[in-house]
Design a protein around this motif. Structure first.
Motif, short mmCIF file in Angstrom:
data_model
loop_
_atom_site.label_atom_id
_atom_site.label_comp_id
_atom_site.label_asym_id
_atom_site.label_seq_id
_atom_site.Cartn_x
_atom_site.Cartn_y
_atom_site.Cartn_z
N ALA A 1 17.88 9.76 16.43
CA ALA A 1 19.14 9.15 16.86
C ALA A 1 20.30 10.12 16.68
N ALA A 2 20.29 10.85 15.56
CA ALA A 2 21.36 11.82 15.32
C ALA A 2 21.35 12.92 16.37
N ALA A 3 20.15 13.42 16.69
CA ALA A 3 20.05 14.46 17.71
C ALA A 3 20.51 13.93 19.07
N PHE A 4 20.15 12.69 19.38
CA PHE A 4 20.53 12.10 20.66
C PHE A 4 22.04 11.91 20.76
N LEU A 5 22.67 11.54 19.67
CA LEU A 5 24.12 11.31 19.68
C LEU A 5 24.92 12.61 19.64
N LEU A 6 24.44 13.59 18.86
CA LEU A 6 25.19 14.82 18.69
C LEU A 6 24.83 15.89 19.71
N ARG A 7 23.57 16.03 20.02
CA ARG A 7 23.10 17.04 20.96
C ARG A 7 22.01 16.43 21.83
N PRO A 8 22.36 15.54 22.76
CA PRO A 8 21.34 14.83 23.53
C PRO A 8 20.41 15.74 24.32
N PHE A 9 20.89 16.94 24.69
CA PHE A 9 20.06 17.85 25.47
C PHE A 9 19.02 18.54 24.61
N HIS A 10 19.05 18.34 23.30
CA HIS A 10 18.01 18.88 22.42
C HIS A 10 17.16 17.76 21.81
N ALA A 11 17.38 16.53 22.24
CA ALA A 11 16.81 15.39 21.53
C ALA A 11 15.36 15.11 21.88
N TYR A 12 14.88 15.57 23.03
CA TYR A 12 13.59 15.06 23.48
C TYR A 12 12.45 15.47 22.56
N ARG A 13 12.51 16.64 21.94
CA ARG A 13 11.45 17.03 21.01
C ARG A 13 11.49 16.17 19.74
N GLU B 1 0.83 -1.19 0.00
CA GLU B 1 0.00 0.00 0.00
C GLU B 1 0.87 1.25 0.00
N ALA B 2 0.54 2.21 -0.85
CA ALA B 2 1.34 3.42 -0.98
C ALA B 2 1.38 4.22 0.31
N ALA B 3 0.22 4.36 0.97
CA ALA B 3 0.18 5.12 2.22
C ALA B 3 1.05 4.46 3.28
N ALA B 4 0.99 3.13 3.36
CA ALA B 4 1.79 2.42 4.35
C ALA B 4 3.28 2.57 4.06
N ARG B 5 3.66 2.56 2.79
CA ARG B 5 5.08 2.73 2.45
C ARG B 5 5.57 4.13 2.85
N PHE B 6 4.74 5.13 2.59
CA PHE B 6 5.13 6.49 3.01
C PHE B 6 5.25 6.56 4.53
N PHE B 7 4.33 5.90 5.23
CA PHE B 7 4.37 5.89 6.69
C PHE B 7 5.66 5.25 7.19
N MET B 8 6.07 4.18 6.56
CA MET B 8 7.32 3.51 6.94
C MET B 8 8.51 4.45 6.73
N VAL B 9 8.50 5.17 5.62
CA VAL B 9 9.59 6.11 5.34
C VAL B 9 9.60 7.23 6.38
N PHE B 10 8.42 7.75 6.70
CA PHE B 10 8.30 8.80 7.72
C PHE B 10 8.89 8.32 9.04
N ILE B 11 8.54 7.11 9.45
CA ILE B 11 9.04 6.56 10.71
C ILE B 11 10.55 6.37 10.64
N GLY B 12 11.04 5.83 9.52
CA GLY B 12 12.47 5.59 9.39
C GLY B 12 13.28 6.88 9.46
N ILE B 13 12.83 7.92 8.77
CA ILE B 13 13.54 9.20 8.79
C ILE B 13 13.48 9.81 10.19
N ALA B 14 12.33 9.71 10.84
CA ALA B 14 12.19 10.24 12.19
C ALA B 14 13.14 9.55 13.15
N VAL B 15 13.28 8.23 13.02
CA VAL B 15 14.20 7.48 13.88
C VAL B 15 15.64 7.93 13.65
N LEU B 16 16.02 8.09 12.39
CA LEU B 16 17.39 8.51 12.07
C LEU B 16 17.68 9.91 12.61
N LEU B 17 16.75 10.84 12.43
CA LEU B 17 16.96 12.19 12.92
C LEU B 17 16.97 12.23 14.45
#
Length: 587
Positions: free
Chosen positions: A339-351, A321-337
């Motif tokens: 994780a990057a915020a947590f590793l580089l600037r953990p005090f800004h990561a909670y948002r 399903e196209a909507a489900a694939r976009f949702f997976m991409v949204f989740i994947g990018i959110a996880v990567l960003l």
């Protein structure tokens, strides 16, 4: 392009639909749940629109009173500090336009909250319907309305109030395959809350170049697609860069926990809150503590069940399903960003962790429940209504009407109102001093009464060296005056700092009350003063009658001018040089 056959819900393994006819039980469940949602929403709206309830974030927005009346907060150091940081352009412009045309800041913020809440609700309903069908949309709406954290974040009237509406409509645009719509949401994010411009922008890149295969299209369409992504990206980067500028007048920037020995207020036990110190723990706690208090520690079990079903929903999303694939991409990018915020600037990561997680949890939960119960779809409509019934269990466990959990920490009583009314009656330049307390309603005085404060814990950020020293000098002077045994420190507060009135809380000096407390390094100063004096020695326990301008059941309001008929002809320091640092500031 997207396959629009997913309008009525996802296709399950084996070709069956996720949502069919709801049946009698399903229709009854939908009707009952809609009535529940309406009731909760109306009761929450009474908190948002009620004149006695105030969100904990409001107090930092007092600076906008000056837009409608330039006399207010003229030369006030805290107002200058709060106004020195760039705000998203549309947020700033809309606020200033409202203040110039209407002038009622409190009304603006209540309207802004309600508008964001309705925009978010509409967006998440459309996203859920596209992803999993009509009943799923009702279930997801119920989960969002019931859990206080959504309204808590939107209730701030700060730029992050737009986070959930922007993410919801970003998902809607992506689910429907609208590249132009998603580009518009990216630009709006830059204008309102640029934190999520990278997430939504990368989703746009995927939608255009991967899903819609822009480079495989005819040359004219390919150029349009490249221009759409390129222009959107450049505008978003420009808007993001605009709010990253840091003011120079407050000295050298300090990262959280930097030079904590010199600046204890910048340490882990200082001014910083849980989201800065322990972002992951903070996010889990924020989500879990939304449930009713009578669950006690068992809220972890409710949260665990909610998370496990959502996690299951992530793995059973139909990849075709196209909507489900976009949702997976949204989740994947959110996880990567995140994780990057947590590793580089953990005090800004909670948002970066909190908002995307809260955005995807209800959608995945409903998908997971639908899959778990799909075998019972034909039994009296149970399959169709399963997501609704499961959502109702989570919703009923949520503390939906707890004003504190909604972020509205204060419902001002008559006693505090009297102090606010007294302050509002004074001339515009009248400076007040109250005990700084992040959970104290008196810190709302600049917001409600439109009069400046000497110290406010909300703005006591040790983010800049000069500001930290300025606030240290102010707080030290306030501590000395508040715990004085004679009038000399009160006179100093008036003559040196320009404070006209000091508000004392009687509970701080009562035998059964709670003594005043504050962050390091002032905690040690307070303890040293208290240990060296007997309770009856403190002047504010029973102040002289000639100093008392107003007495309520809980407060004394002291007229500090009565301690010094003249201040030697010099202008008070707070009026003379708002951004200056007295010599004793480093003490």
């Amino acid at each position: 392009m997207l396959d629009h056959s997913v309008d009525r819900g996802m296709t399950m393994p084996g070709g069956t639909r996720a949502v069919g006819g709801p049946g009698r039980l399903g229709r009854l469940a939908v009707a009952g749940f809609l009535l529940y949602i309406l009731a909760v929403f109306v009761l929450q709206a009474t908190v948002v629109l009620g004149g006695d309830y105030f969100h904990e974030e409001f107090r930092s927005l007092f600076r906008y009173h000056q837009v409608g009346d330039p006399v207010l907060f003229a030369g006030d150091y805290l107002a200058d500090y709060a106004a020195a940081f760039p705000q998203p352009l549309l947020y700033e412009a809309a606020t200033r336009l409202w203040m110039q045309l209407v002038g009622d800041l409190l009304l603006l913020h209540r309207a802004m909250i309600l508008g964001c809440w309705l925009l978010f609700a509409a967006g998440i309903v459309l996203a859920a319907r596209r992803l999993a069908g009509g009943i799923a949309a009702v279930a997801v709406l119920g989960l969002a309305v019931a859990q206080p954290m959504y309204l808590y974040q939107m209730g701030s009237a700060l730029p992050h109030a737009f986070a959930f509406p922007l993410l919801a409509w970003g998902l809607v645009a992506g689910f429907y395959g609208s590249a132009l719509g998603l580009a518009g949401v990216v630009i709006l994010s830059g204008l309102l809350y640029p934190v999520f411009s990278p997430l939504l922008g990368l989703c746009l890149v995927w939608l255009v170049f991967v899903r819609q295969r822009a480079f495989s299209r005819p040359r004219a369409e390919m150029v349009k697609s490249v221009l759409l992504v390129g222009v959107t990206g450049l505008v978003a980067l420009w808007l993001l860069y605009g709010i990253l500028a840091t003011p120079e007048q407050f000295g050298r920037a300090l990262q959280p926990f930097q030079e904590a020995e010199t600046f204890p207020e910048n340490g882990a036990d200082g001014r910083h809150f849980g989201g800065i110190v322990h972002p992951v723990k903070f996010v889990i706690g924020k989500i879990g503590l939304q449930f009713h208090d009578f669950f006690g520690p068992y809220w972890l079990l409710v949260l665990l069940a909610y998370a496990l079903v959502a996690f299951y929903g992530l793995f059973v999303l139909p990849r075709r399903e196209a909507a489900a694939r976009f949702f997976m991409v949204f989740i994947g990018i959110a996880v990567l960003l995140g994780a990057a915020a947590f590793l580089l600037r953990p005090f800004h990561a909670y948002r970066f962790l909190l908002y995307p997680l809260l955005m995807v949890l209800p959608l995945l939960f409903v998908v997971g429940v639908q899959q778990l119960f799909r075998r019972f779809r034909a039994a009296a409509g149970v399959g169709a209504a399963a997501a609704l019934i499961a959502a109702a269990l989570v919703a009923l466990a949520s503390d939906s009407l707890n004003a504190h959990k909604l972020g509205f920490w204060w419902r001002l009583d008559a006693d505090t109102r009297r102090v606010m009314d007294f302050a509002a009656e004074q001339p515009p330049q009248t400076v007040f001093a109250v005990w700084p307390d992040i959970e104290g309603p008196l810190e709302l005085l600049p917001y409600i009464a439109r009069r400046p404060l000497l110290v406010m814990e909300k703005l006591h950020y040790p983010s800049f060296e000069r500001h930290a020293l300025e606030m240290r000098a102010r707080a030290n002077a306030l501590v000395d005056a508040y715990l004085a045994t004679d009038e000399a420190p009160l006179r100093d507060l008036h003559c040196r700092w320009g404070v006209a009135y000091l508000v004392a809380e009687k509970a701080h000096f009562a035998a059964e009350g709670t003594p005043p407390d504050y962050i390091p390094p002032f905690k040690a100063r307070i303890e040293a003063i208290r240990q060296g004096r007997r309770p009856e020695e403190f002047l504010l326990q029973a102040p002289p009658a000639r100093l008392v301008a107003l007495e309520t059941e809980a407060h004394f309001v002291l007229d500090l001018a009565a301690t010094a008929p003249a201040c030697g002809g010099d202008a008070p320091a707070a009026q003379q040089a708002p951004a200056g640092i007295p010599p004793e500031a480093a003490g």
